[in-house]
Write a protein that holds these residues in place. Sequence first.
Motif, PDB file in Angstrom:
ATOM      1  N   LEU A   1       0.841  -1.194   0.000  1.00 51.84           N
ATOM      2  CA  LEU A   1       0.000   0.000   0.000  1.00 51.84           C
ATOM      3  C   LEU A   1       0.881   1.251   0.000  1.00 51.84           C
ATOM      4  CD1 LEU A   1      -2.780   1.274   0.221  1.00 51.84           C
ATOM      5  CD2 LEU A   1      -2.742   0.792   2.680  1.00 51.84           C
ATOM      6  N   ASN A   2       0.671   2.091  -0.986  1.00 54.49           N
ATOM      7  CA  ASN A   2       1.440   3.334  -1.144  1.00 54.49           C
ATOM      8  C   ASN A   2       0.552   4.541  -0.917  1.00 54.49           C
ATOM      9  OD1 ASN A   2       4.187   2.465  -2.358  1.00 54.49           O
ATOM     10  ND2 ASN A   2       2.651   1.256  -3.494  1.00 54.49           N
ATOM     11  N   GLY A   3       1.099   5.525  -0.220  1.00 51.86           N
ATOM     12  CA  GLY A   3       0.325   6.700   0.145  1.00 51.86           C
ATOM     13  C   GLY A   3       0.532   7.896  -0.769  1.00 51.86           C
ATOM     14  N   PRO A   4       0.234   9.088  -0.248  1.00 48.19           N
ATOM     15  CA  PRO A   4       0.126  10.297  -1.057  1.00 48.19           C
ATOM     16  C   PRO A   4       1.421  10.686  -1.785  1.00 48.19           C
ATOM     17  CG  PRO A   4       0.086  10.811   1.291  1.00 48.19           C
ATOM     18  CD  PRO A   4      -0.052   9.318   1.163  1.00 48.19           C
ATOM     19  N   ASN A   5       1.229  11.135  -2.994  1.00 52.91           N
ATOM     20  CA  ASN A   5       2.273  11.678  -3.876  1.00 52.91           C
ATOM     21  C   ASN A   5       3.205  10.617  -4.456  1.00 52.91           C
ATOM     22  OD1 ASN A   5       1.522  14.467  -3.650  1.00 52.91           O
ATOM     23  ND2 ASN A   5       2.317  14.414  -1.567  1.00 52.91           N
ATOM     24  N   LEU A   6       3.085   9.391  -4.007  1.00 55.41           N
ATOM     25  CA  LEU A   6       3.982   8.365  -4.562  1.00 55.41           C
ATOM     26  C   LEU A   6       3.654   8.081  -6.032  1.00 55.41           C
ATOM     27  CD1 LEU A   6       4.269   6.324  -1.309  1.00 55.41           C
ATOM     28  CD2 LEU A   6       6.222   7.151  -2.624  1.00 55.41           C
ATOM     29  N   ASN A   7       2.452   8.467  -6.482  1.00 53.40           N
ATOM     30  CA  ASN A   7       2.112   8.377  -7.910  1.00 53.40           C
ATOM     31  C   ASN A   7       2.954   9.340  -8.748  1.00 53.40           C
ATOM     32  OD1 ASN A   7       0.490  10.283  -6.404  1.00 53.40           O
ATOM     33  ND2 ASN A   7      -0.538  10.767  -8.322  1.00 53.40           N
ATOM     34  N   LEU A   8       3.597  10.319  -8.092  1.00 54.80           N
ATOM     35  CA  LEU A   8       4.419  11.311  -8.818  1.00 54.80           C
ATOM     36  C   LEU A   8       5.878  10.882  -8.960  1.00 54.80           C
ATOM     37  CD1 LEU A   8       3.141  14.620  -7.162  1.00 54.80           C
ATOM     38  CD2 LEU A   8       2.379  13.577  -9.309  1.00 54.80           C
ATOM     39  N   LEU A   9       6.217   9.769  -8.364  1.00 59.93           N
ATOM     40  CA  LEU A   9       7.624   9.324  -8.398  1.00 59.93           C
ATOM     41  C   LEU A   9       8.176   9.287  -9.815  1.00 59.93           C
ATOM     42  CD1 LEU A   9       7.947   6.300  -5.981  1.00 59.93           C
ATOM     43  CD2 LEU A   9       8.963   8.569  -5.755  1.00 59.93           C
ATOM     44  N   GLY A  10       9.415   9.731  -9.947  1.00 61.64           N
ATOM     45  CA  GLY A  10      10.077   9.680 -11.250  1.00 61.64           C
ATOM     46  C   GLY A  10       9.765  10.874 -12.115  1.00 61.64           C
ATOM     47  N   THR A  11       8.796  11.692 -11.692  1.00 62.55           N
ATOM     48  CA  THR A  11       8.422  12.848 -12.515  1.00 62.55           C
ATOM     49  C   THR A  11       8.960  14.157 -11.931  1.00 62.55           C
ATOM     50  OG1 THR A  11       6.322  13.227 -11.351  1.00 62.55           O
ATOM     51  CG2 THR A  11       6.269  11.707 -13.221  1.00 62.55           C
ATOM     52  N   ARG A  12       9.095  14.195 -10.568  1.00 68.55           N
ATOM     53  CA  ARG A  12       9.607  15.400  -9.890  1.00 68.55           C
ATOM     54  C   ARG A  12      10.576  15.001  -8.781  1.00 68.55           C
ATOM     55  NH1 ARG A  12       3.628  17.607  -9.394  1.00 68.55           N
ATOM     56  NH2 ARG A  12       3.256  17.073 -11.548  1.00 68.55           N
ATOM     57  N   GLN A  13      11.403  15.937  -8.348  1.00 69.60           N
ATOM     58  CA  GLN A  13      12.384  15.732  -7.267  1.00 69.60           C
ATOM     59  C   GLN A  13      13.218  14.455  -7.456  1.00 69.60           C
ATOM     60  OE1 GLN A  13       9.599  16.816  -3.655  1.00 69.60           O
ATOM     61  NE2 GLN A  13      11.715  17.164  -3.103  1.00 69.60           N
ATOM     62  N   PRO A  14      13.790  14.229  -8.658  1.00 68.47           N
ATOM     63  CA  PRO A  14      14.605  13.016  -8.853  1.00 68.47           C
ATOM     64  C   PRO A  14      15.847  12.999  -7.966  1.00 68.47           C
ATOM     65  CG  PRO A  14      14.784  14.472 -10.746  1.00 68.47           C
ATOM     66  CD  PRO A  14      13.706  15.039  -9.872  1.00 68.47           C
ATOM     67  N   GLU A  15      16.292  14.215  -7.509  1.00 66.46           N
ATOM     68  CA  GLU A  15      17.476  14.282  -6.635  1.00 66.46           C
ATOM     69  C   GLU A  15      17.200  13.641  -5.274  1.00 66.46           C
ATOM     70  OE1 GLU A  15      15.623  16.762  -7.688  1.00 66.46           O
ATOM     71  OE2 GLU A  15      15.050  17.962  -5.945  1.00 66.46           O
ATOM     72  N   VAL A  16      15.925  13.612  -4.863  1.00 65.52           N
ATOM     73  CA  VAL A  16      15.561  12.998  -3.572  1.00 65.52           C
ATOM     74  C   VAL A  16      15.109  11.561  -3.776  1.00 65.52           C
ATOM     75  CG1 VAL A  16      14.108  13.177  -1.501  1.00 65.52           C
ATOM     76  CG2 VAL A  16      14.768  15.250  -2.715  1.00 65.52           C
ATOM     77  N   TYR A  17      14.225  11.348  -4.775  1.00 64.66           N
ATOM     78  CA  TYR A  17      13.553  10.050  -4.892  1.00 64.66           C
ATOM     79  C   TYR A  17      14.009   9.224  -6.096  1.00 64.66           C
ATOM     80  CZ  TYR A  17      10.520  12.097  -1.366  1.00 64.66           C
ATOM     81  OH  TYR A  17      10.046  12.684  -0.228  1.00 64.66           O
TER      82      TYR A  17
END
Length: 147
Positions: free
Chosen positions: A7-23
């Motif tokens: 189960l994945n929570g909020p904003n994890l659907n945005l992974l790989g699209t923004r803040q690549p330096e963090v995630y």
Amino acid sequence: MSSILILNGPNLNLLGTRQPEVYGSTTLADIERLCRETASMLGLDLTFEQSNHEGVMIDMIHAAKGVHDAIIVNAGAYTHTSVALHDALVSVDLPVVEVHLSNIHAREPFRHKSFIAPAAIGQIAGFGAQSYLMALHGLAERLRKSA
Ligand code: CA2
């Protein structure tokens, strides 16, 4: 065959699209694919979900009882705020593993507190997508021993 809910929570659907330096540049779809490969190697049945809504996540946790044998949860920012998710995880009485892509303990102080941790058998943080795969390995062993 044991069945695992991831189960994945909020904003994890945005992974790989923004803040690549963090995630990093890995998307949630990439993580799901890697988890499916690992689950099939370990002989686990896998359900992979994401929601941006706390109440929907709570409903999914309630629905896991009697259907899944364990839960892997990345609650995103709700990790640091949600007593309700903690209570839902405790209520279903299933083994829970908390995962994070980043090392929450090495980031801003507000990310150091996890409301999920007391409801979990363990926490894996800081290994990117590998955190999920490590959780699958750990649970496979735990479920095999308790079978
Ligand atoms: O490291 C993790 O896995 C986190 O659970 C990720 C959450 C964060 O709030 C937690 O403190 C740690 C954030 C989810 C992803 O957020 C994004 C925001 C912008 C762009 C891409 C992802």
